[in-house]
Motif scaffolding. Sequence first.
Motif, PDB file in Angstrom:
ATOM      1  N   LYS A  98      37.501  97.018  -7.378  1.00 16.53           N
ATOM      2  CA  LYS A  98      38.859  96.667  -7.790  1.00 16.53           C
ATOM      3  C   LYS A  98      39.542  97.935  -8.284  1.00 16.53           C
ATOM      4  O   LYS A  98      38.924  98.730  -8.999  1.00 16.53           O
ATOM      5  CB  LYS A  98      38.841  95.623  -8.899  1.00 16.53           C
ATOM      6  CG  LYS A  98      38.244  94.294  -8.471  1.00 16.53           C
ATOM      7  CD  LYS A  98      38.218  93.308  -9.619  1.00 16.53           C
ATOM      8  CE  LYS A  98      37.529  92.023  -9.248  1.00 16.53           C
ATOM      9  NZ  LYS A  98      38.178  91.239  -8.237  1.00 16.53           N
ATOM     10  N   MET A  99      40.794  98.102  -7.876  1.00 16.68           N
ATOM     11  CA  MET A  99      41.582  99.251  -8.319  1.00 16.68           C
ATOM     12  C   MET A  99      42.958  98.772  -8.734  1.00 16.68           C
ATOM     13  O   MET A  99      43.570  97.953  -8.051  1.00 16.68           O
ATOM     14  CB  MET A  99      41.744 100.266  -7.194  1.00 16.68           C
ATOM     15  CG  MET A  99      40.477 100.902  -6.730  1.00 16.68           C
ATOM     16  SD  MET A  99      40.813 102.055  -5.383  1.00 16.68           S
ATOM     17  CE  MET A  99      39.175 102.180  -4.678  1.00 16.68           C
ATOM     18  N   VAL A 100      43.435  99.296  -9.866  1.00 18.57           N
ATOM     19  CA  VAL A 100      44.798  99.010 -10.298  1.00 18.57           C
ATOM     20  C   VAL A 100      45.604 100.291 -10.119  1.00 18.57           C
ATOM     21  O   VAL A 100      45.217 101.351 -10.613  1.00 18.57           O
ATOM     22  CB  VAL A 100      44.842  98.547 -11.768  1.00 18.57           C
ATOM     23  CG1 VAL A 100      46.285  98.341 -12.224  1.00 18.57           C
ATOM     24  CG2 VAL A 100      44.019  97.276 -11.954  1.00 18.57           C
ATOM     25  N   ARG A 101      46.704 100.168  -9.372  1.00 17.24           N
ATOM     26  CA  ARG A 101      47.627 101.276  -9.148  1.00 17.24           C
ATOM     27  C   ARG A 101      49.028 100.814  -9.528  1.00 17.24           C
ATOM     28  O   ARG A 101      49.341  99.630  -9.445  1.00 17.24           O
ATOM     29  CB  ARG A 101      47.659 101.679  -7.675  1.00 17.24           C
ATOM     30  CG  ARG A 101      46.385 102.229  -7.132  1.00 17.24           C
ATOM     31  CD  ARG A 101      46.608 102.614  -5.643  1.00 17.24           C
ATOM     32  NE  ARG A 101      45.399 102.988  -4.988  1.00 17.24           N
ATOM     33  CZ  ARG A 101      44.559 102.151  -4.384  1.00 17.24           C
ATOM     34  NH1 ARG A 101      44.801 100.874  -4.351  1.00 17.24           N
ATOM     35  NH2 ARG A 101      43.471 102.603  -3.801  1.00 17.24           N
ATOM     36  N   GLU A 102      49.858 101.773  -9.884  1.00 14.09           N
ATOM     37  CA  GLU A 102      51.258 101.453 -10.130  1.00 14.09           C
ATOM     38  C   GLU A 102      52.043 101.708  -8.850  1.00 14.09           C
ATOM     39  O   GLU A 102      51.968 102.794  -8.259  1.00 14.09           O
ATOM     40  CB  GLU A 102      51.817 102.308 -11.262  1.00 14.09           C
ATOM     41  CG  GLU A 102      53.218 101.897 -11.672  1.00 14.09           C
ATOM     42  CD  GLU A 102      53.712 102.659 -12.868  1.00 14.09           C
ATOM     43  OE1 GLU A 102      54.875 103.091 -12.833  1.00 14.09           O
ATOM     44  OE2 GLU A 102      52.937 102.823 -13.834  1.00 14.09           O
ATOM     45  N   VAL A 103      52.774 100.692  -8.410  1.00 13.51           N
ATOM     46  CA  VAL A 103      53.607 100.788  -7.219  1.00 13.51           C
ATOM     47  C   VAL A 103      54.999 100.295  -7.592  1.00 13.51           C
ATOM     48  O   VAL A 103      55.158  99.150  -8.020  1.00 13.51           O
ATOM     49  CB  VAL A 103      53.031  99.947  -6.047  1.00 13.51           C
ATOM     50  CG1 VAL A 103      53.935 100.025  -4.831  1.00 13.51           C
ATOM     51  CG2 VAL A 103      51.607 100.391  -5.709  1.00 13.51           C
ATOM     52  N   GLU A 104      55.981 101.176  -7.456  1.00 12.98           N
ATOM     53  CA  GLU A 104      57.370 100.847  -7.777  1.00 12.98           C
ATOM     54  C   GLU A 104      57.497 100.242  -9.173  1.00 12.98           C
ATOM     55  O   GLU A 104      58.170  99.234  -9.393  1.00 12.98           O
ATOM     56  CB  GLU A 104      57.960  99.919  -6.715  1.00 12.98           C
ATOM     57  CG  GLU A 104      58.006 100.554  -5.341  1.00 12.98           C
ATOM     58  CD  GLU A 104      58.510  99.624  -4.244  1.00 12.98           C
ATOM     59  OE1 GLU A 104      58.873  98.460  -4.529  1.00 12.98           O
ATOM     60  OE2 GLU A 104      58.538 100.074  -3.095  1.00 12.98           O
ATOM     61  N   GLY A 105      56.788 100.831 -10.136  1.00 18.10           N
ATOM     62  CA  GLY A 105      56.879 100.407 -11.519  1.00 18.10           C
ATOM     63  C   GLY A 105      56.061  99.185 -11.888  1.00 18.10           C
ATOM     64  O   GLY A 105      56.088  98.745 -13.038  1.00 18.10           O
ATOM     65  N   LYS A 106      55.317  98.622 -10.938  1.00 20.04           N
ATOM     66  CA  LYS A 106      54.516  97.433 -11.212  1.00 20.04           C
ATOM     67  C   LYS A 106      53.052  97.724 -10.918  1.00 20.04           C
ATOM     68  O   LYS A 106      52.728  98.438  -9.974  1.00 20.04           O
ATOM     69  CB  LYS A 106      54.986  96.263 -10.349  1.00 20.04           C
ATOM     70  CG  LYS A 106      56.389  95.825 -10.666  1.00 20.04           C
ATOM     71  CD  LYS A 106      56.789  94.641  -9.848  1.00 20.04           C
ATOM     72  CE  LYS A 106      58.218  94.254 -10.199  1.00 20.04           C
ATOM     73  NZ  LYS A 106      58.708  93.166  -9.423  1.00 20.04           N
ATOM     74  N   ASP A 107      52.180  97.143 -11.729  1.00 23.56           N
ATOM     75  CA  ASP A 107      50.746  97.297 -11.490  1.00 23.56           C
ATOM     76  C   ASP A 107      50.312  96.368 -10.354  1.00 23.56           C
ATOM     77  O   ASP A 107      50.632  95.181 -10.356  1.00 23.56           O
ATOM     78  CB  ASP A 107      49.950  96.982 -12.747  1.00 23.56           C
ATOM     79  CG  ASP A 107      50.027  98.087 -13.778  1.00 23.56           C
ATOM     80  OD1 ASP A 107      50.421  99.216 -13.421  1.00 23.56           O
ATOM     81  OD2 ASP A 107      49.690  97.825 -14.955  1.00 23.56           O
ATOM     82  N   ILE A 108      49.578  96.954  -9.403  1.00 24.86           N
ATOM     83  CA  ILE A 108      49.053  96.218  -8.248  1.00 24.86           C
ATOM     84  C   ILE A 108      47.533  96.312  -8.276  1.00 24.86           C
ATOM     85  O   ILE A 108      46.971  97.398  -8.411  1.00 24.86           O
ATOM     86  CB  ILE A 108      49.592  96.786  -6.922  1.00 24.86           C
ATOM     87  CG1 ILE A 108      51.121  96.751  -6.887  1.00 24.86           C
ATOM     88  CG2 ILE A 108      48.990  96.052  -5.727  1.00 24.86           C
ATOM     89  CD1 ILE A 108      51.725  95.359  -6.934  1.00 24.86           C
ATOM     90  N   LEU A 109      46.889  95.148  -8.169  1.00 19.62           N
ATOM     91  CA  LEU A 109      45.428  95.093  -8.093  1.00 19.62           C
ATOM     92  C   LEU A 109      45.023  95.019  -6.634  1.00 19.62           C
ATOM     93  O   LEU A 109      45.466  94.134  -5.907  1.00 19.62           O
ATOM     94  CB  LEU A 109      44.905  93.857  -8.838  1.00 19.62           C
ATOM     95  CG  LEU A 109      43.406  93.561  -8.682  1.00 19.62           C
ATOM     96  CD1 LEU A 109      42.571  94.659  -9.318  1.00 19.62           C
ATOM     97  CD2 LEU A 109      43.070  92.206  -9.282  1.00 19.62           C
ATOM     98  N   SER A 110      44.202  95.966  -6.205  1.00 19.63           N
ATOM     99  CA  SER A 110      43.620  95.929  -4.863  1.00 19.63           C
ATOM    100  C   SER A 110      42.155  95.578  -5.015  1.00 19.63           C
ATOM    101  O   SER A 110      41.448  96.153  -5.844  1.00 19.63           O
ATOM    102  CB  SER A 110      43.769  97.275  -4.154  1.00 19.63           C
ATOM    103  OG  SER A 110      45.131  97.568  -3.955  1.00 19.63           O
ATOM    104  N   ASP A 111      41.727  94.622  -4.228  1.00 17.15           N
ATOM    105  CA  ASP A 111      40.365  94.108  -4.282  1.00 17.15           C
ATOM    106  C   ASP A 111      39.724  94.368  -2.922  1.00 17.15           C
ATOM    107  O   ASP A 111      40.241  93.921  -1.898  1.00 17.15           O
ATOM    108  CB  ASP A 111      40.421  92.604  -4.577  1.00 17.15           C
ATOM    109  CG  ASP A 111      39.132  92.062  -5.137  1.00 17.15           C
ATOM    110  OD1 ASP A 111      38.100  92.756  -5.062  1.00 17.15           O
ATOM    111  OD2 ASP A 111      39.156  90.929  -5.639  1.00 17.15           O
ATOM    112  N   TYR A 112      38.621  95.115  -2.921  1.00 16.87           N
ATOM    113  CA  TYR A 112      37.960  95.520  -1.683  1.00 16.87           C
ATOM    114  C   TYR A 112      36.535  94.978  -1.635  1.00 16.87           C
ATOM    115  O   TYR A 112      35.795  95.098  -2.605  1.00 16.87           O
ATOM    116  CB  TYR A 112      37.881  97.045  -1.593  1.00 16.87           C
ATOM    117  CG  TYR A 112      39.211  97.747  -1.689  1.00 16.87           C
ATOM    118  CD1 TYR A 112      40.033  97.873  -0.576  1.00 16.87           C
ATOM    119  CD2 TYR A 112      39.642  98.297  -2.892  1.00 16.87           C
ATOM    120  CE1 TYR A 112      41.245  98.534  -0.658  1.00 16.87           C
ATOM    121  CE2 TYR A 112      40.856  98.957  -2.990  1.00 16.87           C
ATOM    122  CZ  TYR A 112      41.653  99.071  -1.870  1.00 16.87           C
ATOM    123  OH  TYR A 112      42.855  99.723  -1.957  1.00 16.87           O
TER     124      TYR A 112
END
Length: 146
Positions: A98-112
């Motif tokens: 799981k990775m949390v990144r900021e995209v356009e000011g919002k936190d996005i969780l990517s689950d792999y």
Amino acid sequence: MTLEILKEKQELRDLIDNYAYLSDEWKIAEVMQLFAEDVTYKVYMGGNLVADVSGRDNMERDFNMHAAQVKTYFTLNGQHTVNIDGDTARGISFSQIKMVREVEGKDILSDYSVKCEDYYVKREGKWVIKDRVGHFLIIESRPFNG
């Protein structure tokens, strides 16, 4: 199965787990010590080759670039099978990353959901990853409200 084979299998499992622990803590320089200097590392997403890196220095540069974009990592390792042949081994491991990144000011969780095919070598009495092919089999991204 001999005690020696069990010991070798445990060392290889520890190698995989140490990769997860150190990666989650952004200890990239320490992660690199788990790989052979002449490592090859390929990543497939959706069956498409998205990364193909050779050499530990190049891999460290790529890992640092990627880590700079991530706010939080979390890795959970699952199955790990190995076949040992003297000072070499082949293995398959499965992980949830799981990775949390900021995209356009919002936190996005990517689950792999990831399957890694590894070729290990024992150098100077220590197992390292010589070649790794990572298959990102399931990829899901969603807003994170953490």
